[in-house]
Design a protein around this motif. Structure first.
Motif, PDB file in Angstrom:
ATOM      1  N   ASP A 230       0.812  -1.220   0.000  1.00 20.00           N
ATOM      2  CA  ASP A 230       0.000   0.000   0.000  1.00 20.00           C
ATOM      3  C   ASP A 230       0.843   1.267   0.000  1.00 20.00           C
ATOM      4  O   ASP A 230       0.463   2.280   0.564  1.00 20.00           O
ATOM      5  CB  ASP A 230      -0.938   0.011   1.208  1.00 20.00           C
ATOM      6  CG  ASP A 230      -0.189  -0.177   2.526  1.00 20.00           C
ATOM      7  OD1 ASP A 230       0.996  -0.551   2.490  1.00 20.00           O
ATOM      8  OD2 ASP A 230      -0.801   0.051   3.591  1.00 20.00           O
ATOM      9  N   ALA A 231       1.997   1.219  -0.680  1.00 24.33           N
ATOM     10  CA  ALA A 231       2.908   2.375  -0.655  1.00 24.33           C
ATOM     11  C   ALA A 231       3.163   2.930  -2.047  1.00 24.33           C
ATOM     12  O   ALA A 231       3.129   2.214  -3.041  1.00 24.33           O
ATOM     13  CB  ALA A 231       4.233   1.963  -0.014  1.00 24.33           C
ATOM     14  N   ASP A 232       3.469   4.229  -2.099  1.00 27.50           N
ATOM     15  CA  ASP A 232       4.008   4.826  -3.309  1.00 27.50           C
ATOM     16  C   ASP A 232       5.534   4.831  -3.195  1.00 27.50           C
ATOM     17  O   ASP A 232       6.093   4.276  -2.242  1.00 27.50           O
ATOM     18  CB  ASP A 232       3.455   6.242  -3.528  1.00 27.50           C
ATOM     19  CG  ASP A 232       3.757   7.179  -2.370  1.00 27.50           C
ATOM     20  OD1 ASP A 232       4.584   6.829  -1.491  1.00 27.50           O
ATOM     21  OD2 ASP A 232       3.166   8.275  -2.333  1.00 27.50           O
ATOM     22  N   HIS A 233       6.220   5.437  -4.140  1.00 29.58           N
ATOM     23  CA  HIS A 233       7.680   5.403  -4.116  1.00 29.58           C
ATOM     24  C   HIS A 233       8.262   6.068  -2.869  1.00 29.58           C
ATOM     25  O   HIS A 233       9.254   5.592  -2.306  1.00 29.58           O
ATOM     26  CB  HIS A 233       8.253   6.093  -5.359  1.00 29.58           C
ATOM     27  CG  HIS A 233       9.744   6.124  -5.390  1.00 29.58           C
ATOM     28  ND1 HIS A 233      10.511   4.995  -5.580  1.00 29.58           N
ATOM     29  CD2 HIS A 233      10.626   7.156  -5.219  1.00 29.58           C
ATOM     30  CE1 HIS A 233      11.790   5.315  -5.534  1.00 29.58           C
ATOM     31  NE2 HIS A 233      11.887   6.618  -5.309  1.00 29.58           N
ATOM     32  N   MET A 234       7.646   7.146  -2.412  1.00 30.84           N
ATOM     33  CA  MET A 234       8.158   7.878  -1.260  1.00 30.84           C
ATOM     34  C   MET A 234       7.689   7.298   0.068  1.00 30.84           C
ATOM     35  O   MET A 234       8.070   7.788   1.125  1.00 30.84           O
ATOM     36  CB  MET A 234       7.757   9.357  -1.353  1.00 30.84           C
ATOM     37  CG  MET A 234       8.261  10.058  -2.608  1.00 30.84           C
ATOM     38  SD  MET A 234      10.051   9.933  -2.834  1.00 30.84           S
ATOM     39  CE  MET A 234      10.648  10.912  -1.474  1.00 30.84           C
ATOM     40  N   VAL A 235       6.864   6.266   0.017  1.00 32.49           N
ATOM     41  CA  VAL A 235       6.287   5.649   1.222  1.00 32.49           C
ATOM     42  C   VAL A 235       5.682   6.753   2.096  1.00 32.49           C
ATOM     43  O   VAL A 235       5.956   6.854   3.302  1.00 32.49           O
ATOM     44  CB  VAL A 235       7.335   4.835   2.018  1.00 32.49           C
ATOM     45  CG1 VAL A 235       6.651   3.870   2.974  1.00 32.49           C
ATOM     46  CG2 VAL A 235       8.262   4.058   1.100  1.00 32.49           C
TER      47      VAL A 235
END
Length: 259
Positions: A230-235
Motif C-alpha cells: 500500500d505504498a508509493d515510491h516515497m512511502v
C-alpha cells in the motif's frame, strides 16, 4: 562511552573537508545498536520516510544518523559534482564520525538511490551487520530514465542539464551519467557480506518492482524481499510507513543480538 544524548543536529566533515549536515537520534533506553539512513536522490535527511524510520528505531533501542549528502540541504559542496561513489564516500565519512563519537553503525538503510549507497558502503564499513533497501533501483543509471531522453541527451551533448527533485533545483552533469552507466549490480552484490532486506512496492511507478527482483536475484543469502503493498515510491502513506519502519526495527534486532 558517548556523552551525546537525545536528538540533535551534528556536523561531519567528509574526505574533501566539506561540512555535511546530519541528524543524530539516540534512544532514552539502553543503546542496542546504531543505524545509518541514506535519503533518496536529491532529498534531504528530513524526507518523511527517513525521519519516520529514525523515530521508530528508537523504540527498539536503535539509534540512527541520517545526513544531507554533498550539495544537498544544509551540506556544503556542489551537487553537480556528485555521483554514487561520492555519496558512498560521504556515507563512510559519517560512519567514521559515528565510530568516534557514539558507536560504529550496525545497520545501513537506504531509500531509493540511497539504497544503492547503503549497499555499496557495506564493504567499507566493517562493523555493518545488515543492510536494508527501500524502493531502490538496480542501477544509478535509472535516474537517467526518470529524467527522460531529452534531459539525458542534453547532458551528453551540452555537458549538463537542470533537474528538479522534491521541488529543489539541481544541475546534473555528464560525469554523473558516465559514472552511472559503468555501474554493475553483480559486482556490488558479490561484495556484500551481510544479510539484506529488500522492501519495495508493486505500486511504485518511479522505480518499478522489477528493480527489487533484480537486486534480490543477484544478492547472496541471507536475503529477504518484502512487498509494501500500500505504498508509493516515497512511502508517504502513514500505514505503509508504519509497516516499513516497524519491520526494519524487528528485522534489524535479529542481527543486533550476539550469540
Amino acid at each position: 562511552m558517548s556523552v551525546l544524548k537525545g536528538s540533535q543536529n551534528v556536523t561531519i566533515c567528509n574526505a574533501n573537508g566539506l561540512k555535511l549536515a546530519a541528524r543524530l537520534e539516540l534512544p532514552d533506553i539502553p543503546l542496542r545498536g546504531m543505524a545509518m539512513i541514506a535519503p533518496a536522490f536529491g532529498c534531504t535527511k528530513e524526507i518523511l520516510i527517513a525521519s519516520r524510520t529514525a523515530r521508530k528505531l528508537l523504540q527498539y533501542g536503535i539509534g540512527s544518523l541520517r545526513l544531507d549528502f554533498t550539495g544537498i540541504g544544509q551540506s556544503e559542496g556542489d551537487f553537480s559534482l556528485t555521483n554514487l561513489d561520492t555519496q558512498v564516500e560521504d556515507f563512510v565519512s559519517a560512519a567514521d564520525w559515528l565510530r568516534q563519537h557514539v558507536a560504529a553503525p550496525d545497520i545501513l538503510i537506504g531509500h531509493s538511490f540511497g539504497g544503492l549507497v547503503a549497499l555499496n558502503a557495506c564493504h567499507s564499513i566493517p562493523e555493518s551487520r545488515a543492510c536494508v533497501t527501500i524502493a531502490t533501483p538496480e542501477s544509478p543509471a535509472h535516474v537517467l530514465e526518470i529524467i527522460g531522453e531529452d534531459k539525458t541527451r542534453e547532458i551528453m551533448q551540452d555537458g549538463a542539464t537542470s533537474i528538479e527533485v522534491n521541488r529543489q533545483p539541481y544541475v546534473l552533469r555528464r560525469q554523473f551519467a558516465e559514472h552511472a552507466r559503468q555501474f554493475r549490480l553483480h559486482d556490488t552484490m558479490q561484495r556484500l557480506r551481510v544479510p539484506v532486506l529488500i522492501m519495495h512496492s508493486p505500486r511504485d511507478e518511479m522505480v518499478p518492482m522489477r528493480h527489487a527482483h533484480a537486486i534480490f536475484e543477484t544478492a547472496r543469502h541471507p536475503k529477504s524481499l518484502l512487498a509494501i503493498e500500500d505504498a508509493d515510491h516515497m512511502v508517504s502513506e502513514r500505514p505503509a510507513a508504519e509497516f516499513v519502519t516497524s519491520t526494519i526495527g524487528l528485522w534489524g534486532m535479529r542481527y543486533l543480538t550476539d550469540g
